[in-house]
Design a protein around this motif. Structure first.
Motif, mmCIF file in Angstrom:
data_model
loop_
_atom_site.group_PDB
_atom_site.id
_atom_site.type_symbol
_atom_site.label_atom_id
_atom_site.label_comp_id
_atom_site.label_asym_id
_atom_site.label_seq_id
_atom_site.Cartn_x
_atom_site.Cartn_y
_atom_site.Cartn_z
ATOM 1 N N ASP A 95 0.805 -1.224 0.000
ATOM 2 C CA ASP A 95 0.000 0.000 0.000
ATOM 3 C C ASP A 95 0.836 1.272 0.000
ATOM 4 O OD1 ASP A 95 -2.337 -1.489 0.039
ATOM 5 O OD2 ASP A 95 -2.548 -1.394 2.219
ATOM 6 N N ILE A 96 2.136 1.150 0.292
ATOM 7 C CA ILE A 96 2.975 2.348 0.374
ATOM 8 C C ILE A 96 4.121 2.355 -0.638
ATOM 9 C CG2 ILE A 96 2.431 2.781 2.802
ATOM 10 C CD1 ILE A 96 5.194 1.558 3.502
ATOM 11 N N SER A 97 4.236 1.293 -1.432
ATOM 12 C CA SER A 97 5.335 1.203 -2.387
ATOM 13 C C SER A 97 4.952 0.335 -3.583
ATOM 14 C CB SER A 97 6.567 0.601 -1.706
ATOM 15 O OG SER A 97 7.606 0.424 -2.637
ATOM 16 N N VAL A 98 5.558 0.634 -4.703
ATOM 17 C CA VAL A 98 5.369 -0.194 -5.887
ATOM 18 C C VAL A 98 6.464 -1.253 -6.009
ATOM 19 C CG1 VAL A 98 4.129 1.585 -7.166
ATOM 20 C CG2 VAL A 98 6.615 1.416 -7.389
ATOM 21 N N LEU A 99 7.422 -1.245 -5.072
ATOM 22 C CA LEU A 99 8.540 -2.186 -5.132
ATOM 23 C C LEU A 99 8.105 -3.632 -4.995
ATOM 24 C CD1 LEU A 99 11.285 -0.418 -3.000
ATOM 25 C CD2 LEU A 99 11.164 -0.637 -5.483
ATOM 26 N N ALA A 100 7.208 -3.883 -4.046
ATOM 27 C CA ALA A 100 6.800 -5.253 -3.740
ATOM 28 C C ALA A 100 5.574 -5.193 -2.841
ATOM 29 C CB ALA A 100 7.933 -6.008 -3.046
ATOM 30 N N ASP A 101 5.027 -6.368 -2.547
ATOM 31 C CA ASP A 101 3.915 -6.461 -1.595
ATOM 32 C C ASP A 101 4.430 -6.635 -0.175
ATOM 33 O OD1 ASP A 101 2.110 -6.291 -3.697
ATOM 34 O OD2 ASP A 101 1.915 -8.471 -3.887
ATOM 35 N N TYR A 102 5.547 -7.386 -0.036
ATOM 36 C CA TYR A 102 6.086 -7.694 1.289
ATOM 37 C C TYR A 102 7.595 -7.552 1.300
ATOM 38 C CZ TYR A 102 1.543 -9.568 2.461
ATOM 39 O OH TYR A 102 0.202 -9.691 2.704
ATOM 40 N N MET A 103 8.099 -7.118 2.449
ATOM 41 C CA MET A 103 9.526 -7.028 2.710
ATOM 42 C C MET A 103 9.809 -7.965 3.886
ATOM 43 S SD MET A 103 12.378 -5.199 1.913
ATOM 44 C CE MET A 103 11.641 -3.833 1.038
ATOM 45 N N VAL A 104 10.745 -8.878 3.701
ATOM 46 C CA VAL A 104 11.175 -9.775 4.778
ATOM 47 C C VAL A 104 12.566 -9.324 5.189
ATOM 48 C CG1 VAL A 104 11.669 -12.161 5.430
ATOM 49 C CG2 VAL A 104 9.829 -11.672 3.778
ATOM 50 N N ILE A 105 12.753 -9.162 6.493
ATOM 51 C CA ILE A 105 14.037 -8.696 7.017
ATOM 52 C C ILE A 105 14.455 -9.655 8.130
ATOM 53 C CG2 ILE A 105 15.291 -6.784 8.078
ATOM 54 C CD1 ILE A 105 13.011 -4.935 7.048
ATOM 55 N N ALA A 106 15.704 -10.097 8.089
ATOM 56 C CA ALA A 106 16.200 -11.013 9.118
ATOM 57 C C ALA A 106 17.692 -10.801 9.323
ATOM 58 C CB ALA A 106 15.927 -12.462 8.730
ATOM 59 N N ALA A 108 25.184 -4.656 9.708
ATOM 60 C CA ALA A 108 24.581 -4.110 8.490
ATOM 61 C C ALA A 108 23.107 -3.782 8.713
ATOM 62 C CB ALA A 108 24.737 -5.099 7.336
ATOM 63 N N ARG A 109 22.415 -4.624 9.464
ATOM 64 C CA ARG A 109 20.997 -4.339 9.723
ATOM 65 C C ARG A 109 20.849 -3.043 10.509
ATOM 66 N NH1 ARG A 109 16.268 -8.490 11.471
ATOM 67 N NH2 ARG A 109 14.575 -6.960 11.549
ATOM 68 N N GLU A 110 21.705 -2.865 11.478
ATOM 69 C CA GLU A 110 21.664 -1.631 12.262
ATOM 70 C C GLU A 110 22.013 -0.425 11.386
ATOM 71 O OE1 GLU A 110 24.067 0.300 15.989
ATOM 72 O OE2 GLU A 110 23.676 -1.858 16.051
ATOM 73 N N PHE A 111 23.007 -0.573 10.522
ATOM 74 C CA PHE A 111 23.448 0.530 9.675
ATOM 75 C C PHE A 111 22.367 0.945 8.672
ATOM 76 C CE2 PHE A 111 25.483 2.176 5.823
ATOM 77 C CZ PHE A 111 26.189 3.245 6.343
ATOM 78 N N TYR A 112 21.805 -0.025 7.932
ATOM 79 C CA TYR A 112 20.824 0.293 6.898
ATOM 80 C C TYR A 112 19.434 0.562 7.464
ATOM 81 C CZ TYR A 112 24.379 -0.908 3.522
ATOM 82 O OH TYR A 112 25.529 -0.921 2.794
ATOM 83 N N ASP A 113 19.123 0.002 8.609
ATOM 84 C CA ASP A 113 17.903 0.283 9.362
ATOM 85 C C ASP A 113 16.630 0.234 8.509
ATOM 86 O OD1 ASP A 113 16.443 0.767 11.616
ATOM 87 O OD2 ASP A 113 16.997 2.889 11.784
ATOM 88 N N LEU A 114 16.479 -0.850 7.744
ATOM 89 C CA LEU A 114 15.273 -0.997 6.918
ATOM 90 C C LEU A 114 14.001 -1.063 7.755
ATOM 91 C CD1 LEU A 114 16.241 -3.463 4.041
ATOM 92 C CD2 LEU A 114 16.330 -0.969 4.084
ATOM 93 N N ASP A 115 14.111 -1.559 8.978
ATOM 94 C CA ASP A 115 12.946 -1.613 9.858
ATOM 95 C C ASP A 115 12.359 -0.199 10.033
ATOM 96 O OD1 ASP A 115 13.202 -4.543 11.328
ATOM 97 O OD2 ASP A 115 15.139 -3.665 10.839
ATOM 98 N N ARG A 116 13.221 0.780 10.207
ATOM 99 C CA ARG A 116 12.768 2.160 10.359
ATOM 100 C C ARG A 116 12.285 2.721 9.024
ATOM 101 N NH1 ARG A 116 14.546 6.808 9.041
ATOM 102 N NH2 ARG A 116 16.631 6.101 8.529
ATOM 103 N N LEU A 117 13.003 2.424 7.945
ATOM 104 C CA LEU A 117 12.621 2.954 6.636
ATOM 105 C C LEU A 117 11.236 2.468 6.199
ATOM 106 C CD1 LEU A 117 15.978 2.672 4.672
ATOM 107 C CD2 LEU A 117 14.859 4.756 5.489
ATOM 108 N N TRP A 118 10.857 1.265 6.601
ATOM 109 C CA TRP A 118 9.561 0.690 6.215
ATOM 110 C C TRP A 118 8.568 0.692 7.371
ATOM 111 C CZ3 TRP A 118 8.660 0.581 1.344
ATOM 112 C CH2 TRP A 118 9.717 0.446 0.436
ATOM 113 N N GLN A 119 8.767 1.568 8.341
ATOM 114 C CA GLN A 119 7.898 1.602 9.508
ATOM 115 C C GLN A 119 6.454 1.981 9.180
ATOM 116 O OE1 GLN A 119 9.484 4.416 12.290
ATOM 117 N NE2 GLN A 119 9.339 6.133 10.878
#
Length: 117
Positions: free
Chosen positions: A29-40, A94-105
């Motif tokens: 609903d907020i991006s055309v990139l994909a439907d889901y982002m999986v982060i681990a 790397a997860r802390e540096f790129y912080d995708l969790d925050r970017l996709w909040q």
């Protein structure tokens, strides 16, 4: 298999290999990139690669081929692009540096209770 099922399958694959802090975020609903982002997160460069390999193996077994892979030679971040689902496996740093969790909040977190350990 729909994109939600693909994202959950990726999360389960990561969990089966002891991936850490697994997040699935609905971003359609907020991006055309994909439907889901999986982060681990993996505990080492070897673990990061093993987690990405397991996702690729499990989804391939289900007849879903990865469209594109980035960072496979990287020690810290591997991205698997399944068109409707993007899987990111990071080292802790790397997860802390790129912080995708925050970017996709602004996305909607998927409740993985009972799905992953």
């Amino acid at each position: 298999m729909n994109s939600y099922d693909q994202a959950v399958m990726a999360a389960k694959a990561i969990s089966s290999k002891k991936g850490l802090d697994i997040q699935v975020i609905e971003i359609g609903d907020i991006s055309v990139l994909a439907d889901y982002m999986v982060i681990a997160t993996g505990t080492s460069s070897t673990h990061v690669k093993a987690l990405a390999d397991e996702v690729e193996y499990k989804l391939d077994e289900a007849g879903i081929s990865v469209s594109h892979i980035e960072g496979y030679r990287s020690n810290s971040w591997i991205l698997l692009d399944y068109v409707d689902v993007i899987v990111n496996v990071f080292s802790d740093e790397a997860r802390e540096f790129y912080d995708l969790d925050r970017l996709w909040q602004d996305g909607k977190p998927v409740d993985l209770t009972g799905i992953v350990d």
